[in-house]
Design a protein around this motif. Structure first.
Motif, PDB file in Angstrom:
ATOM      1  N   ILE A  79       0.896  -1.151   0.053  1.00 24.72           N
ATOM      2  CA  ILE A  79      -0.141  -0.120  -0.093  1.00 24.72           C
ATOM      3  C   ILE A  79       0.854   1.241   0.007  1.00 24.72           C
ATOM      4  CG2 ILE A  79      -1.671   1.385   1.429  1.00 24.72           C
ATOM      5  CD1 ILE A  79      -2.547  -1.138   2.831  1.00 24.72           C
ATOM      6  N   ARG A  80       0.868   1.972  -1.100  1.00 23.92           N
ATOM      7  CA  ARG A  80       1.694   3.194  -1.064  1.00 23.92           C
ATOM      8  C   ARG A  80       1.020   4.509  -1.537  1.00 23.92           C
ATOM      9  NH1 ARG A  80       2.214   5.079  -5.933  1.00 23.92           N
ATOM     10  NH2 ARG A  80       2.535   3.885  -7.854  1.00 23.92           N
ATOM     11  N   TYR A  81       1.304   5.517  -0.886  1.00 26.76           N
ATOM     12  CA  TYR A  81       0.581   6.611  -1.204  1.00 26.76           C
ATOM     13  C   TYR A  81       1.528   7.839  -0.894  1.00 26.76           C
ATOM     14  CZ  TYR A  81      -1.186   6.670   3.593  1.00 26.76           C
ATOM     15  OH  TYR A  81      -1.095   6.441   5.082  1.00 26.76           O
ATOM     16  N   THR A  82       1.459   8.729  -1.718  1.00 24.44           N
ATOM     17  CA  THR A  82       2.477  10.042  -1.780  1.00 24.44           C
ATOM     18  C   THR A  82       1.762  11.537  -1.880  1.00 24.44           C
ATOM     19  OG1 THR A  82       4.098   8.533  -3.048  1.00 24.44           O
ATOM     20  CG2 THR A  82       4.413  10.974  -3.497  1.00 24.44           C
ATOM     21  N   TYR A  83       2.091  12.308  -1.253  1.00 23.49           N
ATOM     22  CA  TYR A  83       1.464  13.670  -1.203  1.00 23.49           C
ATOM     23  C   TYR A  83       2.549  14.768  -1.607  1.00 23.49           C
ATOM     24  CZ  TYR A  83      -2.154  16.877  -0.925  1.00 23.49           C
ATOM     25  OH  TYR A  83      -3.038  18.069  -1.032  1.00 23.49           O
ATOM     26  N   PHE A 129      -2.186  13.856  -4.945  1.00 21.67           N
ATOM     27  CA  PHE A 129      -2.243  12.786  -3.924  1.00 21.67           C
ATOM     28  C   PHE A 129      -2.201  11.710  -4.963  1.00 21.67           C
ATOM     29  CE2 PHE A 129      -5.309   9.894  -1.577  1.00 21.67           C
ATOM     30  CZ  PHE A 129      -4.333   9.480  -0.923  1.00 21.67           C
ATOM     31  N   ASN A 130      -1.350  10.647  -4.752  1.00 24.84           N
ATOM     32  CA  ASN A 130      -1.061   9.574  -5.642  1.00 24.84           C
ATOM     33  C   ASN A 130      -1.074   8.133  -4.807  1.00 24.84           C
ATOM     34  OD1 ASN A 130       0.948   7.661  -7.142  1.00 24.84           O
ATOM     35  ND2 ASN A 130      -0.105   8.682  -8.716  1.00 24.84           N
ATOM     36  N   SER A 131      -1.894   7.308  -5.322  1.00 23.56           N
ATOM     37  CA  SER A 131      -1.715   6.082  -4.486  1.00 23.56           C
ATOM     38  C   SER A 131      -1.880   4.769  -5.238  1.00 23.56           C
ATOM     39  CB  SER A 131      -2.793   6.118  -3.292  1.00 23.56           C
ATOM     40  OG  SER A 131      -2.759   4.679  -2.649  1.00 23.56           O
ATOM     41  N   VAL A 132      -1.349   3.820  -4.935  1.00 22.93           N
ATOM     42  CA  VAL A 132      -1.578   2.516  -5.501  1.00 22.93           C
ATOM     43  C   VAL A 132      -1.633   1.286  -4.448  1.00 22.93           C
ATOM     44  CG1 VAL A 132      -1.136   0.529  -7.241  1.00 22.93           C
ATOM     45  CG2 VAL A 132      -0.653   3.045  -7.685  1.00 22.93           C
ATOM     46  N   ASP A 192      -5.000   8.973  -8.435  1.00 26.67           N
ATOM     47  CA  ASP A 192      -4.083  10.093  -9.217  1.00 26.67           C
ATOM     48  C   ASP A 192      -4.875  11.342  -8.970  1.00 26.67           C
ATOM     49  OD1 ASP A 192      -1.759  11.225  -9.697  1.00 26.67           O
ATOM     50  OD2 ASP A 192      -1.821  10.338 -11.860  1.00 26.67           O
ATOM     51  N   LEU A 193      -4.666  12.271  -8.085  1.00 31.66           N
ATOM     52  CA  LEU A 193      -5.484  13.390  -7.975  1.00 31.66           C
ATOM     53  C   LEU A 193      -4.370  14.546  -7.893  1.00 31.66           C
ATOM     54  CD1 LEU A 193      -7.892  12.613  -4.765  1.00 31.66           C
ATOM     55  CD2 LEU A 193      -8.024  11.885  -7.240  1.00 31.66           C
ATOM     56  N   LEU A 194      -4.649  15.430  -8.986  1.00 30.91           N
ATOM     57  CA  LEU A 194      -3.420  16.381  -9.300  1.00 30.91           C
ATOM     58  C   LEU A 194      -4.060  17.785  -9.443  1.00 30.91           C
ATOM     59  CD1 LEU A 194      -2.614  14.396 -12.599  1.00 30.91           C
ATOM     60  CD2 LEU A 194      -0.943  14.542 -10.582  1.00 30.91           C
ATOM     61  N   SER A 195      -3.427  18.942  -9.011  1.00 31.76           N
ATOM     62  CA  SER A 195      -3.763  20.325  -9.061  1.00 31.76           C
ATOM     63  C   SER A 195      -2.543  20.840  -9.430  1.00 31.76           C
ATOM     64  CB  SER A 195      -4.597  20.667  -7.944  1.00 31.76           C
ATOM     65  OG  SER A 195      -4.694  21.992  -7.966  1.00 31.76           O
ATOM     66  N   PHE A 196      -2.737  21.736 -10.719  1.00 31.15           N
ATOM     67  CA  PHE A 196      -1.433  22.477 -10.840  1.00 31.15           C
ATOM     68  C   PHE A 196      -1.947  24.107 -11.014  1.00 31.15           C
ATOM     69  CE2 PHE A 196      -0.295  18.328 -12.592  1.00 31.15           C
ATOM     70  CZ  PHE A 196       0.909  18.172 -11.759  1.00 31.15           C
ATOM     71  N   GLY A 197      -1.433  24.926 -10.292  1.00 32.10           N
ATOM     72  CA  GLY A 197      -1.971  26.304 -10.412  1.00 32.10           C
ATOM     73  C   GLY A 197      -3.297  26.466 -10.319  1.00 32.10           C
ATOM     74  N   LYS A 198      -4.175  25.896  -9.482  1.00 30.83           N
ATOM     75  CA  LYS A 198      -5.481  26.000  -9.292  1.00 30.83           C
ATOM     76  C   LYS A 198      -6.236  25.657 -10.651  1.00 30.83           C
ATOM     77  CE  LYS A 198      -6.672  27.866  -5.127  1.00 30.83           C
ATOM     78  NZ  LYS A 198      -6.898  28.734  -4.340  1.00 30.83           N
ATOM     79  N   LEU A 238      -9.442   8.017 -10.529  1.00 37.30           N
ATOM     80  CA  LEU A 238      -9.531   6.992  -9.292  1.00 37.30           C
ATOM     81  C   LEU A 238      -9.943   5.692 -10.157  1.00 37.30           C
ATOM     82  CD1 LEU A 238     -10.063   6.102  -6.648  1.00 37.30           C
ATOM     83  CD2 LEU A 238     -12.324   7.244  -6.813  1.00 37.30           C
ATOM     84  N   ASP A 239      -9.307   4.610  -9.966  1.00 40.92           N
ATOM     85  CA  ASP A 239      -9.938   3.435 -10.746  1.00 40.92           C
ATOM     86  C   ASP A 239      -9.584   2.159  -9.930  1.00 40.92           C
ATOM     87  OD1 ASP A 239     -11.064   2.063 -12.834  1.00 40.92           O
ATOM     88  OD2 ASP A 239      -9.181   2.242 -14.057  1.00 40.92           O
ATOM     89  N   PHE A 240     -10.361   1.136 -10.383  1.00 35.81           N
ATOM     90  CA  PHE A 240      -9.859  -0.372 -10.001  1.00 35.81           C
ATOM     91  C   PHE A 240      -9.171  -0.827 -11.179  1.00 35.81           C
ATOM     92  CE2 PHE A 240     -14.240  -1.031  -7.201  1.00 35.81           C
ATOM     93  CZ  PHE A 240     -13.809   0.039  -6.349  1.00 35.81           C
ATOM     94  N   GLN A 241      -7.993  -0.892 -11.033  1.00 32.92           N
ATOM     95  CA  GLN A 241      -6.908  -1.390 -12.212  1.00 32.92           C
ATOM     96  C   GLN A 241      -7.143  -2.777 -12.544  1.00 32.92           C
ATOM     97  OE1 GLN A 241      -3.872   2.114 -11.145  1.00 32.92           O
ATOM     98  NE2 GLN A 241      -4.280   2.119 -13.346  1.00 32.92           N
TER      99      GLN A 241
END
Ligand SMILES: C=CC1=C(C)/C(=C/c2[nH]c(/C=C3N=C(/C=C4\NC(=O)C(C)=C4C=C)C(C)=C\3CCC(=O)O)c(CCC(=O)O)c2C)NC1=O
Length: 244
Positions: free
Chosen positions: A55-59, A69-72, A87-93, A100-103
């Motif tokens: 289980i890994r996640y990164t902020y 916020f990224n996780s697998v 994989d939730l991403l925001s760049f410069g608003k 988000l998926d069941f891969q």
């Protein structure tokens, strides 16, 4: 911006599973970048438990310039369950991209029916988050389901729509795990080990984040992060190394 998602995932994991911390290679667990205009911090967490081998996640917190916020979550190879990918991403608003998926590990009909069809109702409940966008980096037919959440959206939708969707998808995923029968045939288990490894190789080779990591933390750190933490079962390709 996505901290509530990280906190919710973390609470769910700790409440439901008997987690054991897994080591992250030295230097990769936390890093601060001063290269850009704004400081950015990247931090990662890694656990395992009997149901999940990794289980890994990164902020990434780069203030208004970047929030990621990224996780697998990789099931134990005795479960043929899809991986949970976030994989939730925001760049410069202005640029907000959420996935988000069941891969899926396999694409046969029985597999679709067992693990992907149950997502359909949720998918249908969130048409604003399932925009059917085209993929540029990945092949949508490989390791992605047809009921994924994939949207270019705004901060308000993230708060009011994505958060409930995130809870619903997670609940469904835990439910699928509850109902899954562990495999015992070593041949079948080997097939899953191989499929998860192939996922790592595919993902590492295509990860659109490698440029982002390089620009913040340098090429060497980025390669290490990709091949020794995010997708540790992948090996760096000779071609892709010479390209970079
Ligand atoms: C910390 C690691 C990490 C980060 C920061 C990351 C970022 C990242 N993911 C992206 C896209 C994307 N990311 C995903 C999906 C995923 N990506 C995943 O890592 C997972 C688990 C899923 C599954 C839900 C998809 C589908 C796209 C769009 C790519 C495309 O258009 O082909 C992009 C490109 C955004 C763009 O400019 O269009 C970046 C920078 N990827 C990473 O692995």
């Amino acid at each position: 911006m996505y901290q509530p998602f990280r906190e919710y995932l973390e609470q769910e994991l700790f409440r439901r599973f008997d987690l054991q911390s897994q080591p992250i290679p030295p230097g990769l667990e936390r890093q601060v970048s001063d290269r850009g205009k704004h400081q950015a911090t990247i931090q990662s967490w890694c656990y395992q438990c009997p149901e999940f081998r990794k289980i890994r996640y990164t902020y990434i917190d780069g203030g208004e310039a970047s929030q990621v916020f990224n996780s697998v979550i990789y099931p134990s190879p005795c479960y043929d369950l899809p991986l949970l990918g976030i994989d939730l991403l925001s760049f410069g608003k202005k640029k907000i991209l959420v996935v988000l998926d069941f891969q899926p590990l396999f694409r046969d009909e029985a597999y679709q029916k067992k693990y992907i069809e149950p997502m359909r109702e949720l998918h249908d409940n969130y048409p604003d988050l399932a925009q059917g966008l085209e993929m540029k980096f990945y092949d949508a037919n490989q390791y992605f389901s047809k009921y994924l959440i994939f949207a270019k959206t705004d901060a308000e939708t993230v708060e009011n729509r994505l958060f409930p969707a995130f809870r619903d998808y997670l609940n469904l995923y835990w439910g699928l795990l509850d109902r899954a029968e562990p495999l015992t045939d070593p041949e079948e288990i080997r097939r899953i080990v191989k499929a998860q490894k192939d996922y790592d190789q595919y993902s590492a080779d295509r990860d659109p984040a490698s440029g982002l990591f390089s620009s913040y933390f340098g090429h060497e750190w980025a390669e290490k992060f990709l091949y020794e933490f995010l997708f540790a079962d992948a090996s760096p390709l000779a071609v892709s190394q010479s390209k970079r």
